[in-house]
Design a protein around this motif. Structure first.
Motif, PDB file in Angstrom:
ATOM      1  N   UNK A  20       0.828  -1.194   0.000  1.00 15.12           N
ATOM      2  CA  UNK A  20       0.000   0.000   0.000  1.00 15.12           C
ATOM      3  C   UNK A  20       0.869   1.253   0.000  1.00 15.12           C
ATOM      4  N   UNK A  21       1.949   1.236   0.808  1.00 10.52           N
ATOM      5  CA  UNK A  21       2.802   2.410   0.877  1.00 10.52           C
ATOM      6  C   UNK A  21       3.436   2.684  -0.477  1.00 10.52           C
ATOM      7  N   UNK A  22       3.886   1.628  -1.140  1.00  9.44           N
ATOM      8  CA  UNK A  22       4.503   1.801  -2.445  1.00  9.44           C
ATOM      9  C   UNK A  22       3.468   2.016  -3.544  1.00  9.44           C
ATOM     10  N   UNK A  23       2.206   1.731  -3.253  1.00  8.20           N
ATOM     11  CA  UNK A  23       1.142   1.794  -4.254  1.00  8.20           C
ATOM     12  C   UNK A  23       1.519   0.999  -5.499  1.00  8.20           C
ATOM     13  N   UNK A  24       2.082  -0.160  -5.285  1.00  8.46           N
ATOM     14  CA  UNK A  24       2.400  -1.086  -6.368  1.00  8.46           C
ATOM     15  C   UNK A  24       1.556  -2.332  -6.174  1.00  8.46           C
ATOM     16  N   UNK A  25       0.718  -2.696  -7.138  1.00 10.23           N
ATOM     17  CA  UNK A  25      -0.074  -3.920  -6.993  1.00 10.23           C
ATOM     18  C   UNK A  25       0.848  -5.111  -6.746  1.00 10.23           C
ATOM     19  N   UNK A 250      -6.979  11.012  -5.497  1.00  8.62           N
ATOM     20  CA  UNK A 250      -6.220  12.255  -5.532  1.00  8.62           C
ATOM     21  C   UNK A 250      -5.124  12.238  -4.472  1.00  8.62           C
ATOM     22  N   UNK A 251      -5.424  11.737  -3.281  1.00  6.12           N
ATOM     23  CA  UNK A 251      -4.387  11.600  -2.264  1.00  6.12           C
ATOM     24  C   UNK A 251      -3.269  10.689  -2.730  1.00  6.12           C
ATOM     25  N   UNK A 252      -3.635   9.568  -3.385  1.00  8.95           N
ATOM     26  CA  UNK A 252      -2.635   8.644  -3.920  1.00  8.95           C
ATOM     27  C   UNK A 252      -1.753   9.331  -4.967  1.00  8.95           C
ATOM     28  N   UNK A 253      -2.390  10.106  -5.830  1.00  2.47           N
ATOM     29  CA  UNK A 253      -1.672  10.793  -6.902  1.00  2.47           C
ATOM     30  C   UNK A 253      -0.667  11.793  -6.325  1.00  2.47           C
ATOM     31  N   UNK A 254      -1.102  12.566  -5.340  1.00  2.00           N
ATOM     32  CA  UNK A 254      -0.204  13.552  -4.741  1.00  2.00           C
ATOM     33  C   UNK A 254       0.932  12.860  -3.995  1.00  2.00           C
ATOM     34  N   UNK A 255       0.625  11.767  -3.318  1.00  2.94           N
ATOM     35  CA  UNK A 255       1.682  10.978  -2.677  1.00  2.94           C
ATOM     36  C   UNK A 255       2.718  10.550  -3.710  1.00  2.94           C
ATOM     37  N   UNK A 256       2.272  10.016  -4.829  1.00  6.50           N
ATOM     38  CA  UNK A 256       3.204   9.569  -5.858  1.00  6.50           C
ATOM     39  C   UNK A 256       4.017  10.730  -6.426  1.00  6.50           C
ATOM     40  N   UNK A 257       3.381  11.870  -6.602  1.00  5.30           N
ATOM     41  CA  UNK A 257       4.105  13.019  -7.152  1.00  5.30           C
ATOM     42  C   UNK A 257       5.152  13.533  -6.166  1.00  5.30           C
ATOM     43  N   UNK A 392     -10.757  -2.158   2.583  1.00  5.80           N
ATOM     44  CA  UNK A 392     -11.786  -1.529   1.760  1.00  5.80           C
ATOM     45  C   UNK A 392     -11.444  -1.700   0.282  1.00  5.80           C
ATOM     46  N   UNK A 393     -12.454  -1.548  -0.537  1.00  8.97           N
ATOM     47  CA  UNK A 393     -12.265  -1.735  -1.972  1.00  8.97           C
ATOM     48  C   UNK A 393     -11.253  -0.754  -2.534  1.00  8.97           C
ATOM     49  N   UNK A 394     -11.273   0.481  -2.020  1.00 13.55           N
ATOM     50  CA  UNK A 394     -10.454   1.559  -2.561  1.00 13.55           C
ATOM     51  C   UNK A 394      -9.226   1.781  -1.678  1.00 13.55           C
ATOM     52  N   UNK A 395      -8.053   1.760  -2.295  1.00 14.83           N
ATOM     53  CA  UNK A 395      -6.826   2.074  -1.572  1.00 14.83           C
ATOM     54  C   UNK A 395      -6.757   3.567  -1.302  1.00 14.83           C
ATOM     55  N   UNK A 396      -6.029   3.941  -0.263  1.00 12.16           N
ATOM     56  CA  UNK A 396      -5.842   5.366  -0.026  1.00 12.16           C
ATOM     57  C   UNK A 396      -5.294   5.651   1.351  1.00 12.16           C
ATOM     58  N   UNK A 397      -5.029   6.921   1.591  1.00 10.14           N
ATOM     59  CA  UNK A 397      -4.465   7.399   2.840  1.00 10.14           C
ATOM     60  C   UNK A 397      -5.547   7.900   3.771  1.00 10.14           C
TER      61      UNK A 397
END
Length: 409
Positions: A20-25, A250-257, A392-397
């Motif tokens: 989850x932290x790496x957001x890599x499946x 959006x939180x995931x996207x900003x984390x990745x950026x 939950x179905x959706x990953x996120x922070x």
């Protein structure tokens, strides 16, 4: 080599905190995208199924009407949750029923209506960031921006009273729980959304307004129209996908950026790349922990050198497809100036996401404004200390603590 022997547990095992932290499946991390394009899986309920993972295979499953969503309704098919789906929503329909509903919804949910919301979305973002600035750094970008923007936009679009947004957020969060809540609690959240929206629709019949609920109620196609239950289901779907998917992504996207400083520097140097960056970030950033919609083969179908037998179920792995080296050069690299992201994060075929245009607009407004107003935005904590949601179905922070020292108007 794909085989029916020794199926893998699905959702794929190993989706723990590190993933989850790496957001890599985890399936991509384990090399399944190359070695096992079509994977035999075992689910918690209903038995075994297939998971399509290559870009082209996924597009076939999404677009080929021989793979049916409707055929799964009311049957003990492979699934992650204990209950059998009994209700047909637009997400569970095949043409021609799906075609009828989608035509009517698109008459109300037009690109023009979405673009008319852009100035209001900009106003909301500016106000929310003003409030964060007034409180001072550090701030929580989830609480301050990612959650309130899509909920505010969706509720205003639908015509939901402002004072009801807190309980709607609670119910939408419960409705997508897998293991975080009991099945009864998750279903109770979903039922509360249905009850609420049904009552609000009744009010709109007596008091029509310039909102999406009224527009759906008035939409017609050759003397056909949406009935009460259809409008309620569509409104609930828009609330859930708009709030849960858009907020957390959006939180995931900003984390990745923020954790890819070279790409962030490119965007700061060239803000005109924002729209392109949004598409690449959507391609690169996984969202759902698993695809919740199984499709049933209506006949024997050859896919990925494997025969899917009539009656067998197939899931699609959108995240693996978006990282397929057959389709993308260096797919595990995030490049905001990638010439053609061409992701399928919003799906493909007849079930392509109805809210894709709205989500894109919100992402564009949020990202461009953050880049402009916070030229030195950074994480306020070590990435490994960020609190990720699970079950939950959706990953996120749960929180996205950020800090800044410079602010622009």
């Amino acid at each position: 080599m794909t085989t029916t022997e020794n199926p893998i547990n699905y959702p794929f095992e190993g989706a723990g905190p590190d993933d989850y932290v790496a957001l890599v499946p985890s399936s991509v991390r384990d090399g399944l995208a190359d070695d096992e394009p079509l994977v035999r899986v075992r689910l918690a309920y209903g038995g075994e199924a297939w998971v399509a993972r290559r870009y082209e295979d996924v597009k076939v499953v999404l677009a080929d009407l021989r793979f049916s969503r409707s055929a799964a309704i009311g049957k003990d098919v492979p699934r992650s949750d204990p209950w059998i789906r009994e209700d047909h929503s637009i997400l569970d329909m095949d043409p021609p029923d799906h075609t009828r509903l989608r035509k009517l919804v698109l008459k109300a949910f037009t690109t023009r209506r979405v673009e008319m919301l852009r100035p209001r979305a900009q106003q909301i973002v500016d106000t929310l960031l003003d409030e964060m600035i007034a409180k001072g750094a550090p701030g929580d970008l989830m609480e301050g921006l990612s959650w309130p923007l899509p909920m505010t936009v969706n509720c205003e679009m639908l015509g939901v009273p402002y004072e009801d947004r807190a309980k709607l957020r609670e119910w939408t969060d419960a409705s997508v729980a897998l293991t975080a809540l009991t099945p009864e609690e998750a279903r109770a959240g979903l039922q509360s959304l249905y009850d609420y929206m049904s009552a609000l629709l009744e009010k709109r019949r007596d008091d029509p307004r310039d909102d999406l609920l009224t527009a759906m109620m008035q939409a017609r196609e050759d003397n056909d129209r949406l009935d009460h239950d259809e409008i309620v289901q569509l409104a609930v779907m828009l609330l859930i996908t708009g709030h849960e998917s858009t907020s957390y992504q959006f939180g995931n996207v900003i984390y990745n950026l923020l954790t890819h400083p070279d790409e962030l520097a490119k965007l700061r140097a060239n803000p005109d790349l924002v729209n392109n960056a949004v598409e690449e970030l959507l391609r690169f950033t996984p969202l759902a922990s698993s695809d919740g919609f199984i499709r049933i083969a209506k006949e024997d179908i050859e896919l990925g050198n494997t025969t899917i037998r009539a009656g067998e179920g197939v899931f699609v792995d959108l995240d693996a497809a978006n990282r397929d080296p057959r389709r993308f050069d260096d797919p595990l690299e995030m490049r905001i100036d990638r010439e053609s992201a061409r992701h399928i994060s919003f799906g493909h075929g007849v079930h392509h996401c109805l809210g894709a245009q709205l989500a894109r607009m919100e992402f564009q407004v949020e990202l461009s404004t953050l880049i402009r107003r916070f030229p030195d935005l950074s994480l306020a904590v070590d990435p490994k200390d960020l609190p990720w949601r699970h079950g939950r179905l959706v990953r996120g922070l749960n929180e996205l603590p950020v800090t800044w020292s410079e602010v622009c108007e």
